[in-house]
Design a protein around this motif. Structure first.
Motif, PDB file in Angstrom:
ATOM      1  N   ARG A  75       0.985  -1.166   0.044  1.00 37.68           N
ATOM      2  CA  ARG A  75      -0.067   0.024  -0.017  1.00 37.68           C
ATOM      3  C   ARG A  75       0.846   1.313   0.034  1.00 37.68           C
ATOM      4  N   GLN A  76       1.707   1.345   0.902  1.00 37.40           N
ATOM      5  CA  GLN A  76       2.900   2.441   1.002  1.00 37.40           C
ATOM      6  C   GLN A  76       3.584   2.488  -0.427  1.00 37.40           C
ATOM      7  N   GLY A  77       3.968   1.506  -1.161  1.00 39.74           N
ATOM      8  CA  GLY A  77       4.611   1.630  -2.386  1.00 39.74           C
ATOM      9  C   GLY A  77       3.586   1.925  -3.279  1.00 39.74           C
ATOM     10  N   PHE A  78       2.320   2.001  -3.290  1.00 38.61           N
ATOM     11  CA  PHE A  78       1.450   2.172  -4.286  1.00 38.61           C
ATOM     12  C   PHE A  78       1.290   3.606  -4.159  1.00 38.61           C
ATOM     13  N   MET A  79       1.047   4.201  -3.007  1.00 40.94           N
ATOM     14  CA  MET A  79       1.069   5.473  -2.545  1.00 40.94           C
ATOM     15  C   MET A  79       2.038   6.257  -3.110  1.00 40.94           C
ATOM     16  N   ASP A  80       3.234   5.730  -2.876  1.00 38.16           N
ATOM     17  CA  ASP A  80       4.577   6.484  -3.347  1.00 38.16           C
ATOM     18  C   ASP A  80       4.340   6.607  -4.809  1.00 38.16           C
TER      19      ASP A  80
END
Length: 91
Positions: A75-80
């Motif tokens: 999820r954090q990678g997606f948001m990045d």
């Protein structure tokens, strides 16, 4: 189902798809690695009950921790990725 649960469900599905793809691309475990795993399982099974339960509980907690971390990191990678996309659009 709220938005967060829906997002979590999509992320977990995507992770499962990627892991399936990865397992197809990775070579199968060698006979030597398979034998080492069997030896470890036999060793754990031969431990006294208290020690065996302690080891099994540790393995379960470790697995649970990984299962919790993967969706968060995805999820954090997606948001990045969205942030980078928005930044590039502004250029």
């Amino acid at each position: 189902m709220d938005e967060q649960k829906l997002l979590d469900m999509f992320i977990q599905e995507r992770i499962d798809m990627l892991l399936t793809k990865l397992s197809k691309m990775c070579p199968k475990k060698s006979a030597e690695k398979h034998e080492r795993i069997l030896q470890a399982e036999q060793f754990i099974d031969s431990l006294p009950d208290e020690n065996r339960e302690l080891i099994q509980e540790y393995i379960e907690r470790f697995s649970d921790c990984l299962a919790t971390e993967e969706p968060y990191l995805y999820r954090q990678g997606f948001m990045d990725g969205i942030k980078v996309f928005n930044l590039l659009r502004k250029l």
